[in-house]
Structure formats: structure tokens, C-alpha cells
Design a protein around this motif. Structure first.
Motif, PDB file in Angstrom:
ATOM      1  N   VAL A 231     105.673  11.148  18.842  1.00 44.45           N
ATOM      2  CA  VAL A 231     104.969  10.211  17.966  1.00 44.45           C
ATOM      3  C   VAL A 231     103.597   9.955  18.573  1.00 44.45           C
ATOM      4  O   VAL A 231     103.471   9.713  19.780  1.00 44.45           O
ATOM      5  N   ALA A 232     102.568  10.043  17.764  1.00 46.81           N
ATOM      6  CA  ALA A 232     101.187   9.793  18.185  1.00 46.81           C
ATOM      7  C   ALA A 232     100.610   8.665  17.349  1.00 46.81           C
ATOM      8  O   ALA A 232     100.896   8.560  16.146  1.00 46.81           O
ATOM      9  N   VAL A 233      99.816   7.819  17.973  1.00 50.59           N
ATOM     10  CA  VAL A 233      99.154   6.718  17.279  1.00 50.59           C
ATOM     11  C   VAL A 233      97.647   6.873  17.487  1.00 50.59           C
ATOM     12  O   VAL A 233      97.188   6.950  18.638  1.00 50.59           O
ATOM     13  N   ASP A 234      96.927   6.948  16.395  1.00 50.14           N
ATOM     14  CA  ASP A 234      95.470   7.128  16.439  1.00 50.14           C
ATOM     15  C   ASP A 234      95.072   8.325  17.292  1.00 50.14           C
ATOM     16  O   ASP A 234      94.123   8.275  18.089  1.00 50.14           O
ATOM     17  N   GLY A 235      95.851   9.406  17.160  1.00 47.62           N
ATOM     18  CA  GLY A 235      95.528  10.654  17.831  1.00 47.62           C
ATOM     19  C   GLY A 235      95.971  10.749  19.277  1.00 47.62           C
ATOM     20  O   GLY A 235      95.694  11.760  19.933  1.00 47.62           O
ATOM     21  N   LYS A 236      96.687   9.757  19.800  1.00 50.87           N
ATOM     22  CA  LYS A 236      97.126   9.771  21.194  1.00 50.87           C
ATOM     23  C   LYS A 236      98.649   9.736  21.268  1.00 50.87           C
ATOM     24  O   LYS A 236      99.283   8.919  20.597  1.00 50.87           O
ATOM     25  N   LEU A 237      99.216  10.608  22.087  1.00 50.66           N
ATOM     26  CA  LEU A 237     100.662  10.682  22.252  1.00 50.66           C
ATOM     27  C   LEU A 237     101.180   9.381  22.851  1.00 50.66           C
ATOM     28  O   LEU A 237     100.718   8.950  23.907  1.00 50.66           O
ATOM     29  N   LYS A 238     102.177   8.769  22.176  1.00 56.01           N
ATOM     30  CA  LYS A 238     102.704   7.481  22.624  1.00 56.01           C
ATOM     31  C   LYS A 238     104.217   7.464  22.790  1.00 56.01           C
ATOM     32  O   LYS A 238     104.783   6.432  23.148  1.00 56.01           O
ATOM     33  N   GLY A 239     104.901   8.559  22.532  1.00 57.05           N
ATOM     34  CA  GLY A 239     106.340   8.595  22.727  1.00 57.05           C
ATOM     35  C   GLY A 239     106.880   9.980  22.447  1.00 57.05           C
ATOM     36  O   GLY A 239     106.273  10.764  21.713  1.00 57.05           O
ATOM     37  N   ARG A 240     108.034  10.297  23.051  1.00 58.82           N
ATOM     38  CA  ARG A 240     108.651  11.599  22.847  1.00 58.82           C
ATOM     39  C   ARG A 240     110.147  11.495  23.028  1.00 58.82           C
ATOM     40  O   ARG A 240     110.658  10.557  23.639  1.00 58.82           O
ATOM     41  N   SER A 241     110.847  12.507  22.490  1.00 56.76           N
ATOM     42  CA  SER A 241     112.300  12.580  22.634  1.00 56.76           C
ATOM     43  C   SER A 241     112.719  14.039  22.602  1.00 56.76           C
ATOM     44  O   SER A 241     112.246  14.807  21.756  1.00 56.76           O
ATOM     45  N   ALA A 242     113.608  14.418  23.525  1.00 56.38           N
ATOM     46  CA  ALA A 242     114.148  15.778  23.528  1.00 56.38           C
ATOM     47  C   ALA A 242     115.166  15.912  22.406  1.00 56.38           C
ATOM     48  O   ALA A 242     115.948  14.998  22.140  1.00 56.38           O
ATOM     49  N   ILE A 243     115.145  17.059  21.722  1.00 53.84           N
ATOM     50  CA  ILE A 243     116.077  17.330  20.626  1.00 53.84           C
ATOM     51  C   ILE A 243     116.602  18.756  20.778  1.00 53.84           C
ATOM     52  O   ILE A 243     115.988  19.581  21.451  1.00 53.84           O
ATOM     53  N   PRO A 244     117.745  19.064  20.157  1.00 57.91           N
ATOM     54  CA  PRO A 244     118.221  20.455  20.191  1.00 57.91           C
ATOM     55  C   PRO A 244     117.249  21.372  19.453  1.00 57.91           C
ATOM     56  O   PRO A 244     116.782  21.044  18.360  1.00 57.91           O
ATOM     57  N   SER A 245     116.944  22.518  20.019  1.00 60.22           N
ATOM     58  CA  SER A 245     116.042  23.454  19.351  1.00 60.22           C
ATOM     59  C   SER A 245     116.667  24.024  18.081  1.00 60.22           C
ATOM     60  O   SER A 245     115.964  24.506  17.203  1.00 60.22           O
ATOM     61  N   SER A 246     117.995  23.947  17.981  1.00 58.89           N
ATOM     62  CA  SER A 246     118.696  24.466  16.803  1.00 58.89           C
ATOM     63  C   SER A 246     118.807  23.436  15.690  1.00 58.89           C
ATOM     64  O   SER A 246     119.339  23.750  14.607  1.00 58.89           O
ATOM     65  N   LEU A 247     118.325  22.222  15.903  1.00 59.71           N
ATOM     66  CA  LEU A 247     118.446  21.168  14.890  1.00 59.71           C
ATOM     67  C   LEU A 247     117.769  21.600  13.596  1.00 59.71           C
ATOM     68  O   LEU A 247     116.616  22.026  13.598  1.00 59.71           O
ATOM     69  N   SER A 248     118.475  21.458  12.494  1.00 57.34           N
ATOM     70  CA  SER A 248     117.965  21.893  11.182  1.00 57.34           C
ATOM     71  C   SER A 248     118.011  20.730  10.196  1.00 57.34           C
ATOM     72  O   SER A 248     119.006  20.003  10.120  1.00 57.34           O
ATOM     73  N   ILE A 249     116.918  20.559   9.457  1.00 57.57           N
ATOM     74  CA  ILE A 249     116.819  19.499   8.438  1.00 57.57           C
ATOM     75  C   ILE A 249     116.715  20.152   7.074  1.00 57.57           C
ATOM     76  O   ILE A 249     115.695  20.758   6.733  1.00 57.57           O
ATOM     77  N   VAL A 250     117.775  20.055   6.310  1.00 55.87           N
ATOM     78  CA  VAL A 250     117.829  20.645   4.966  1.00 55.87           C
ATOM     79  C   VAL A 250     118.605  19.694   4.067  1.00 55.87           C
ATOM     80  O   VAL A 250     119.757  19.356   4.356  1.00 55.87           O
ATOM     81  N   ASN A 251     117.982  19.240   2.983  1.00 49.45           N
ATOM     82  CA  ASN A 251     118.675  18.393   2.013  1.00 49.45           C
ATOM     83  C   ASN A 251     117.975  18.486   0.663  1.00 49.45           C
ATOM     84  O   ASN A 251     116.861  19.009   0.567  1.00 49.45           O
ATOM     85  N   ALA A 252     118.621  17.987  -0.350  1.00 43.89           N
ATOM     86  CA  ALA A 252     118.071  18.031  -1.711  1.00 43.89           C
ATOM     87  C   ALA A 252     117.494  16.685  -2.123  1.00 43.89           C
ATOM     88  O   ALA A 252     117.267  16.441  -3.313  1.00 43.89           O
ATOM     89  N   ASP A 253     117.229  15.821  -1.166  1.00 44.94           N
ATOM     90  CA  ASP A 253     116.812  14.451  -1.458  1.00 44.94           C
ATOM     91  C   ASP A 253     115.329  14.356  -1.783  1.00 44.94           C
ATOM     92  O   ASP A 253     114.540  15.244  -1.433  1.00 44.94           O
ATOM     93  N   PRO A 254     114.925  13.254  -2.434  1.00 44.38           N
ATOM     94  CA  PRO A 254     113.503  13.049  -2.735  1.00 44.38           C
ATOM     95  C   PRO A 254     112.748  12.551  -1.514  1.00 44.38           C
ATOM     96  O   PRO A 254     113.339  12.197  -0.481  1.00 44.38           O
ATOM     97  N   LEU A 255     111.435  12.518  -1.623  1.00 45.81           N
ATOM     98  CA  LEU A 255     110.581  11.900  -0.631  1.00 45.81           C
ATOM     99  C   LEU A 255     110.352  10.452  -1.053  1.00 45.81           C
ATOM    100  O   LEU A 255     109.982  10.193  -2.198  1.00 45.81           O
ATOM    101  N   CYS A 256     110.576   9.530  -0.139  1.00 47.16           N
ATOM    102  CA  CYS A 256     110.413   8.105  -0.435  1.00 47.16           C
ATOM    103  C   CYS A 256     109.354   7.505   0.479  1.00 47.16           C
ATOM    104  O   CYS A 256     109.315   7.805   1.677  1.00 47.16           O
TER     105      CYS A 256
END
Length: 282
Positions: A231-256
Motif C-alpha cells: 500500500v502506498a500513500v501519496d506515492g510513498k510505500l507505507k505498508g506491505r504483506s507477504a502473500i502466496p505467489s499462487s493466490l488467484s482472484i477470480v469472481n463474477a462480482d461487480p465493482l463497488c
């Protein structure tokens, strides 16, 4: 001894001089073939370009035409207002106002407009709370899968507009689904980026180390790259989190935008939002 007459000797000398002159000229031209010898010469001057017509960009005749590549994703500026459909820059995913007891309005931001959401409800999640969001239809083309992508928005939040849950952008859900989300949760008003994959219910959060609830505009950007969420705020890195490289985001939902729906506990955002974007790899 026989001597040549003076006149004959003069004629022979003139003939020899002519032959030498011809041979010298041929040598300068590169020989009988007529190929020019490579000799240094002054560069030829080019005629000055013709002035371009008013409003038309001048292009050098030898320059290749500019090539533009459309970047997959969406971007919303709200400068055209929120009446009817709100179009993104590509016109592929319009948004509509959905509301339950709440209203949306526009406020100035820079040279354009931003969207103002309902004020914070004193009793979070109560049926009587005013709720209003912007929502698209199904948006499968915004699924990043396992790929790198970014999403974010500009937000304006005052210290008295923070709440237990305040969603800026959301696509998908954390239970029995997959999602990506940007939120400004909690009284402190620290933004965070959230993603959930299709393989399980684990929630990964990159929490910013500073607040944006100070009554000023801030640009917040979430980025997923391989095994890292930032996460970056005003162009500067302010936080991070390690995640699985295999993590996949797929759904049929709308953008809210501004909440995850219009039912109770919709994580209603209070404040103003502008310049929303989701950028996928090309």
C-alpha cells in the motif's frame, strides 16, 4: 642522326597532355563505370518544415506515426457528474448509483469533480443508517487471476468521518469467494489493501503506517506483485504483506465504490472519493 621536326614534337606533346587529362578525370570520377568516389562533402541542407496548421501537431515526414496501447482496466474521474451512468475512461464498465436512505453528491476537486458519500452513521450497521454507493454490472474482465495488478483512488476523510468499516473500492467477497479491496477502517483512519484468493478463506492485509483522516486529499494505491501486496500513500510505500505467489482472484462480482452493497453492515464510506482506477497487466 635523324631529328624530329619541331612542329611534330609539339603535336605529340599536346596529344600526350590530352591523354593524361582524360585519365586524371576518370580517376576522380571512380573509373569508367561512373561510380562516384566516396569523398567528404558538406551535408545537404534540408528545406525548412512547413508551419503546422493551428491546433495540429507538426510531425516530421520521416517519423513513424505514434503508437498507443490501451491499458486493460478502468478509471473513473467523475468529472461528468453522477446522474445516470458514470462512464469509465474506456466506456466498458459504467457505474450506477445504488442507495438505501442515503444520497450521493459531487464536490469540487482540482479542476474537476469528486463524489461525496453519506455522512457517518452513529450506530454502525443499523438498518436506519443512510447507505449509497456506486456499482457496476458483472466485471469478469477485471479479474487479475494470479497476475500483478494495481488499484486505488484519491480520498478525502476528516477525523470525524472514520468508522469501523469504510470501503473505498471492492470487487468480490472474503467468504466463499475471492476479492480485492481498498478500505479506510477504524477510528485512526489508516488505509489498507485487502486480497483473498480462490483457494481458501485466508485474508491478506497491507496496512498503511499513517492516517489519511486529516481533512486533506490523499492518493492511495494498492499493488499486488507475485508474492507481495503493498500500500502506498501519496506515492510513498507505507505498508506491505507477504502473500502466496499462487493466490488467484477470480469472481463474477461487480465493482463497488463507497461500500460493498446497500444492506446493513455495508461498510459504508463517509467522505469523498475521486480518480478510482484498476489496472491489469497487458
Amino acid at each position: 642522326m635523324r631529328t624530329w621536326p619541331r612542329r611534330r614534337r609539339l603535336m605529340i606533346l599536346v596529344a600526350l597532355a590530352s591523354v593524361v587529362a582524360v585519365l586524371f578525370a576518370l580517376a576522380l570520377r571512380g573509373g569508367p563505370s561512373g561510380q562516384a568516389e566516396s569523398l567528404p562533402s558538406a551535408p545537404a541542407s534540408s528545406p525548412p518544415p512547413s508551419p503546422a496548421a493551428p491546433g495540429v501537431e507538426a510531425v516530421h515526414p520521416s517519423a513513424p506515426p505514434p503508437v498507443t496501447h490501451a491499458v486493460p482496466g478502468v478509471r473513473y474521474t467523475f468529472d461528468g457528474g453522477i446522474a445516470g451512468q458514470v462512464q469509465d475512461g474506456s466506456g466498458r464498465l459504467p457505474l450506477r448509483v445504488r442507495k438505501s436512505g442515503g444520497e450521493l453528491s459531487t464536490v469540487p476537486h482540482g479542476a474537476g469533480l469528486a463524489v461525496r458519500f453519506p455522512q457517518r452513521c452513529e450506530h454502525y450497521g443499523a438498518e436506519s443508517c443512510a447507505r449509497a454507493i456506486l456499482q457496476s454490472g458483472p466485471a469478469e474482465f477485471l479479474n487479475p487471476g494470479q497476475g500483478a495488478f494495481t488499484y486505488g483512488a484519491s480520498v478525502l476523510v476528516t477525523p470525524d468521518e472514520t468508522s469501523k468499516g469504510a470501503n473505498v473500492i471492492q470487487k468480490g467477497f472474503s467468504v466463499g469467494d475471492s476479492q480485492f479491496k481498498l478500505q479506510v477502517d477504524g477510528a485512526a483512519g489508516h488505509p489498507s489493501c485487502v486480497i483473498v484468493g480462490t483457494a481458501g478463506p485466508a485474508i491478506y492485509v497491507a496496512l498503511a503506517s499513517l492516517t489519511v483522516a486529516d481533512g486533506r486529499w490523499h492518493r492511495v494505491e494498492c499493488s499486488r506483485s507475485d508474492a507481495l501486496l503493498t500500500v502506498a500513500v501519496d506515492g510513498k510505500l507505507k505498508g506491505r504483506s507477504a502473500i502466496p505467489s499462487s493466490l488467484s482472484i477470480v469472481n463474477a462480482d461487480p465493482l463497488c465504490i463507497g461500500g460493498k452493497g446497500t444492506s446493513a453492515n455495508n461498510d459504508q464510506f463517509a467522505g469523498a472519493i475521486d480518480d478510482v482506477f484498476v489496472t491489469l497487466p497487458s
